[in-house]
Structures are given as C-alpha cells and as structure tokens.
Scaffold this active site. Structure first.
Site, PDB file in Angstrom:
ATOM      1  N   HIS A 201      43.936  75.073  49.142  1.00 35.52           N
ATOM      2  CA  HIS A 201      42.945  76.110  49.494  1.00 35.52           C
ATOM      3  C   HIS A 201      41.489  75.637  49.315  1.00 35.52           C
ATOM      4  O   HIS A 201      40.805  75.431  50.295  1.00 35.52           O
ATOM      5  CB  HIS A 201      43.158  77.429  48.736  1.00 35.52           C
ATOM      6  N   ASP A 252      52.323  77.795  54.076  1.00 35.14           N
ATOM      7  CA  ASP A 252      52.116  78.612  52.875  1.00 35.14           C
ATOM      8  C   ASP A 252      53.052  79.821  52.811  1.00 35.14           C
ATOM      9  O   ASP A 252      54.231  79.666  52.527  1.00 35.14           O
ATOM     10  CB  ASP A 252      50.619  78.998  52.807  1.00 35.14           C
TER      11      ASP A 252
HETATM   12 ZN   LIG Z   1      50.575  78.608  47.606  1.00 33.26          ZN
END
Ligand SMILES: [Zn+2]
Length: 337
Positions: A201, A252
């Site tokens: 991220h 994800d």
């Molecule tokens: Zn994750």
C-alpha cells in the site's frame, strides 16, 4: 500454439487474501474500519476445509483472469496455511505463502504466542516444501521487538518480507504515538526494509518514508481496485516513480480479479495526478503486473498467460498495438483460462 493465441508472462498477484473473496457484494460499511469488522467476521468463519475448497475456486478464478502466481498473505492459522497450499496445488497456480506474524490485536486465531512460535511455523512450512515469505502483518500487529527478530531471520535465511504499511492515517497516528516514528521509519529502524522487502500500500507514506524505501531498494505493492473499494486514498504515484521505486500489484481483497484493471487504474491515477499521459509506459506497466511481482515473491519461474487474439475487444487492433489495447481497452476475459 494456435495463431490466435499470444503468450505473455503470466500476471502475478503479489498480495492476496483469498478468503476475502467471500465478501463480494457484502462488506459494506461507512469506512475501512467498518469493512474490517465484516472481514474479521468472515475470517472467524474459516476452517481448513473451507479454505481448501474456497481458495481452490478463487485460485481458478485468478488463473482464468491471467494471474498464474499468487503471494498469499495468510493470517488465518497454520492448519489453514497448509490448506491454502493444497488449494493452490489443486488449482495449478504458483503460490508463495506469506505467513503473517501477528502479535497483538485482530482475532485470537491470527496471533502466535511468541515470535519464536511464529518462526517455528515458518520453519515447519519450509520443511514441508512450501515456498514462503516472512510477513509481519503491520506495525499495528507487530511490535518493534517482533519486527527486529523477523527482519534478521529474513536476512539470514534470504527470504522475502512483505508488510502492510501506511494504508490508513489512523495506523500512522498510532505508530507515531507509540514510537515517535512513522510506520516505514519503524520498519527501517528494525531491519525490515531491505531489497527483499515489499511494502504493501504505502498510500499515506511521507516523502521521507519513500526516500527510505528507495534507499533500501525495497518494492511497493499497490492494490488499486481494493484501495479504491476501501477508500484508502490515492497512492503517491508520482513520488514513487520519481524515486524509481519498484512497483508491483496485488488483487488483495479480490473484490475484483482482473490484472488489466489494476494496471489501468494505476496508470489512470498517475494521469489524473500529473495531468500527463503515458506516465508509466505500457511495457513497464505489464512488467509491474508480472515480472516485478514474481521478483517480489522470489519466484524465478511461473507460467505464461495466453491472450485470445480473436476476442471481440481486440477486433481491428494491429499486432503491435495489442499490449496497449490490453491495458486500456480489455478485461480479464481476454485471457484463455
Ligand atoms: Zn492486505
């Protein structure tokens, strides 16, 4: 090879939580933390049998969408880790099991009693022949003491290390309160930021944190469809690109399974941020989706994906224009399963 088929290096989802596939159409809620409550309820429901069955189906869906390798970031327990490996074998996808270390918070089933217990689990998986990576879940879930132990084990054993960082502002505020450091600064301080590290991220990373990532030669995994879905924010793409930080992508939460959409979203975000076009050249985007992901997982070999050149979405596209048409104009159904 039939003439209407074009082989490409297979796409790699460097960051997957396959159990979250079950949240499709659900998992609403006002913000990330509300979604997390629904996610935790789903996690609580998982058993080795459910993982074995459901992950196989999700991995088949990944394969059908052109992903031929997966980094499964796993925090449901050791028995379920073995079940995930079996599911991958049954589906025929390459897997690197990124076993999460979870010291505090979350659910009881996520947690190990000590960092020694965690490393023993990693050893057990390795002895069973699994390809593994070290994954301190986040600075929320692992203290500096755990991070240091795990960082030195990764270094000593030459294993990749994946860690969530800077996904949400609250995580940064809590880390600052506890250590006076931001999450990626803490990772650097504890030996968890090396060329073998992938930071997942980095949405809210500061310029100083990104400098640390660049200096360490670490990579950043972006998960554009999930980050959009969760309202995480925009990744600092221009700052990442300026520093030539290696990028990769992950499906994800598997709310969408489409590597082309991840890449399109990535480049679309970069275009909106910069007011320019072709911010990341198409060849580089495709490498972000495939080779870069494999490198982050320590994979040397993984199967190709095959494009169906007779697909309607490629009608009228010249051979040399196919790569750009894939990224900007096609969906994952353009791949042969
Ligand atoms: Zn994750």
């Amino acid at each position: 090879m039939a003439v209407d088929r074009l082989p490409l290096p297979g796409f790699v989802t460097a960051h997957s939580h396959a159990f979250q596939r079950a949240l499709r159409g659900r998992g609403a809620g006002g913000d990330f933390w509300a979604w997390r409550d629904a996610m935790l309820a789903e996690a609580e429901r998982q058993t080795p049998d459910i993982v074995r069955e459901e992950y196989e189906q999700t991995y088949r869906e990944l394969l059908g969408a052109g992903y031929t390798a997966v980094g499964e970031f796993h925090y449901l327990g050791l028995d379920e880790a073995y079940a995930a490996l079996e599911a991958a074998r049954a589906a025929g996808i390459e897997i690197v099991l990124l076993l999460a270390a979870y010291e505090r918070g979350g659910l009881a089933r996520f947690r190990q009693g000590s960092v020694a217990e965690y490393l023993a689990q990693v050893e057990a998986l390795r002895e069973a022949g699994a390809r593994v990576g070290l994954s301190p879940h986040s600075v929320r879930a692992c203290s500096a003491a755990w991070l240091s132990e795990i960082g030195s084990y990764a270094e000593r054993e030459d294993l990749v290390l994946h860690v969530h960082a800077d996904e949400q502002p609250r995580e940064i505020a809590e880390c600052l309160a506890e250590y006076g450091l931001r999450p990626i600064e803490l990772l650097a301080r504890t030996g968890c930021l090396t060329p073998g590290t992938t930071v997942v991220h980095a949405t809210h990373a500061s310029a100083a944190e990104l400098d640390l990532v660049a200096e360490a030669g670490a990579a950043v995994c972006l998960c554009p469809t999930t980050e959009a879905n969760l309202g995480d924010g925009f990744p600092p793409l221009e700052a990442l690109l300026e520093r030539e930080i290696r990028l990769t992508v992950g499906s994800d939460s598997n709310v969408r399974i489409d590597p082309l959409e991840e890449l399109r979203e990535l480049e679309g975000t970069a275009r909106r941020e910069t007011g320019r076009r072709e911010v990341v050249p198409v060849a580089q985007l495709l490498a972000i989706g495939s080779q870069n992901g494999a490198a982050c997982l320590g994979l040397d070999a993984w199967p190709d994906a095959e494009v169906d050149l007779a697909h309607l979405s490629l009608r009228g596209v010249a051979a040399e224009d196919v790569p750009a048409a894939l990224v900007f104009s096609c969906s994952a159904d353009v791949f042969h399963a």
